[in-house]
Design a protein around this motif. Sequence first.
Motif, PDB file in Angstrom:
ATOM      1  N   GLY A 217      12.091 112.774 -18.326  1.00  0.00           N
ATOM      2  CA  GLY A 217      12.367 113.122 -17.208  1.00  0.00           C
ATOM      3  C   GLY A 217      11.334 114.152 -16.381  1.00  0.00           C
ATOM      4  N   LEU A 218      10.233 114.654 -17.136  1.00  0.00           N
ATOM      5  CA  LEU A 218       9.379 115.631 -16.507  1.00  0.00           C
ATOM      6  C   LEU A 218       8.204 114.856 -15.925  1.00  0.00           C
ATOM      7  N   GLU A 219       7.959 113.529 -15.992  1.00  0.00           N
ATOM      8  CA  GLU A 219       6.675 113.166 -15.447  1.00  0.00           C
ATOM      9  C   GLU A 219       6.796 111.735 -14.528  1.00  0.00           C
ATOM     10  N   THR A 220       6.010 111.636 -13.826  1.00  0.00           N
ATOM     11  CA  THR A 220       6.004 110.176 -13.150  1.00  0.00           C
ATOM     12  C   THR A 220       5.139 109.088 -13.768  1.00  0.00           C
ATOM     13  N   TYR A 221       3.964 109.711 -14.629  1.00  0.00           N
ATOM     14  CA  TYR A 221       2.999 108.818 -14.996  1.00  0.00           C
ATOM     15  C   TYR A 221       3.467 107.445 -15.630  1.00  0.00           C
ATOM     16  N   HIS A 222       4.834 107.570 -16.152  1.00  0.00           N
ATOM     17  CA  HIS A 222       5.116 106.286 -16.661  1.00  0.00           C
ATOM     18  C   HIS A 222       5.926 105.295 -15.611  1.00  0.00           C
ATOM     19  N   PHE A 223       6.056 105.666 -14.447  1.00  0.00           N
ATOM     20  CA  PHE A 223       6.852 104.949 -13.538  1.00  0.00           C
ATOM     21  C   PHE A 223       6.538 103.272 -13.336  1.00  0.00           C
ATOM     22  N   LYS A 224       5.151 103.467 -13.167  1.00  0.00           N
ATOM     23  CA  LYS A 224       4.644 102.100 -12.747  1.00  0.00           C
ATOM     24  C   LYS A 224       4.476 101.206 -13.782  1.00  0.00           C
ATOM     25  N   PHE A 225       4.492 101.823 -15.071  1.00  0.00           N
ATOM     26  CA  PHE A 225       4.521 100.969 -16.298  1.00  0.00           C
ATOM     27  C   PHE A 225       5.841 100.724 -17.075  1.00  0.00           C
ATOM     28  N   ALA A 226       6.382 101.594 -17.491  1.00  0.00           N
ATOM     29  CA  ALA A 226       7.912 101.668 -18.050  1.00  0.00           C
ATOM     30  C   ALA A 226       8.792 100.698 -17.092  1.00  0.00           C
ATOM     31  N   HIS A 227       8.863 101.232 -15.676  1.00  0.00           N
ATOM     32  CA  HIS A 227       9.916 100.958 -14.794  1.00  0.00           C
ATOM     33  C   HIS A 227       9.170  99.862 -13.895  1.00  0.00           C
ATOM     34  N   LYS A 228       8.267  99.121 -14.352  1.00  0.00           N
ATOM     35  CA  LYS A 228       7.687  98.251 -13.404  1.00  0.00           C
ATOM     36  C   LYS A 228       8.609  97.048 -12.786  1.00  0.00           C
ATOM     37  N   ASP A 229       9.866  96.803 -13.491  1.00  0.00           N
ATOM     38  CA  ASP A 229      10.676  95.595 -13.186  1.00  0.00           C
ATOM     39  C   ASP A 229      11.903  96.158 -12.458  1.00  0.00           C
ATOM     40  N   SER A 230      11.905  97.565 -12.329  1.00  0.00           N
ATOM     41  CA  SER A 230      13.174  97.991 -12.046  1.00  0.00           C
ATOM     42  C   SER A 230      12.750  99.136 -10.743  1.00  0.00           C
ATOM     43  N   ILE A 231      12.609 100.345 -10.921  1.00  0.00           N
ATOM     44  CA  ILE A 231      12.384 101.345  -9.819  1.00  0.00           C
ATOM     45  C   ILE A 231      10.834 101.554  -9.682  1.00  0.00           C
ATOM     46  N   GLY A 232      10.008 101.090 -10.582  1.00  0.00           N
ATOM     47  CA  GLY A 232       8.403 101.495 -10.383  1.00  0.00           C
ATOM     48  C   GLY A 232       7.887 101.120  -9.234  1.00  0.00           C
TER      49      GLY A 232
END
Length: 389
Positions: A217-232
């Motif tokens: 929960g402490l970074e958004t580095y992963h958002f576009k990759f790990a959450h690409k099909d949801s919130i990314g």
Amino acid sequence: MNRSDEHQLLMQCLSLLEEKSTTLSPQSHASPTDRYTDPDRFAQELKAIHQRLPIAYLHSSELPEPHHFRTIDTHVGAVLFTRGEDGNVNAFHNVCRHRGAQVESRASGCAKAFSCPYHAWRYSAEGELISVPFEQTCFPDLNKSERGLVAIPCIEAYGFIWLCPEADSREAAEQQVAQHFEPVSADLSWLGLDQLHTFDQHRRRWRCNWKIVNEGGLETYHFKFAHKDSIGPYFLSNTCVTDQLGAHFRVVMPTEKLKEVTEASLADTRLRDITHIVYGLAPQTTFLVQKAHIDWIQMIPVCVDETDIIMTSLIPTPREELSAEEHAYWQRNLEISIATLDEDFELGQSIQAGLNSGANQSLTFGRNEGALAAYNRWVEDQLQAFNNG
Ligand code: FES
Ligand SMILES: [Fe+2]
């Protein structure tokens, strides 16, 4: 948080947007893998952190009136929470003072007294031993005033009920909670947590260390990759404003809506309209703050590589007052949150499996993951302080 703090955070988000950057620490860090795999260290963490600091197990709305009660398995065993006649919240070991049976087995309800199922010793909502069958003939020496349920200090603050097992009185618990949350007190008041109501709760056990869950929960580095099909797609990539506030962390995560903010619209823009905010409150309480509601995530350590996650959505309207349409809306929101967090926790399990393989001696935190290094430093400091007595 006042309007000027909110404005300040909005300005920081806008600068990061312009720089296409994020909060950066001076250097990257290596995090030794035995932090997540060593059972002895885990046992120490429980003693130094979880059994020492205040932990929320209930939102205030879960005990709305005097005589409402809940039973919960906590990190200090089975606990009976009651709201007494005077409106104060109490917590007791759910253990009979006769021969130790569990006094109350229902998960929740309304009761003025609790009767042990074994021999019917009866206790009040304040924990006093009220009556004992055949007392005069069988227990002539019993001093009932000394055989009440064993209390665990707990207090109600910021809309939650905090268990403080290490405090030796309610006053000490109050002091501990005030001190521990002082650096985030203004933020917690700003969130209006005591005005919210529980909508629904979801519980699941994951095979990963509790710190891996918190780190996610402490970074958004992963958002576009790990959450690409949801919130990314709805968030800026690798952009967030992170702050350590005492033992706690605040991560402001701008959505794509930040790009629409202009100098003219800034004064009317609420931080919660264009960001999600994660509050990681030490040691195991996380709030995921969204526009009109908050997901409360409890991360309960089970063993070195297992963590129970309880996700509770807190909404502005009591559940029983929702229209069918509103109910469906909050249900959808909850499902999105669960699906997104499951993506994080699946990765947490994958990390734990990798750690257990011994392939890495350390994990690497980049300058954009400085909050993870600071968080682990805080854990190390707690262990050191505990071991130094
Ligand atoms: S163990 Fe509770 S009344 Fe006997
Ligand atoms: Fe995530």
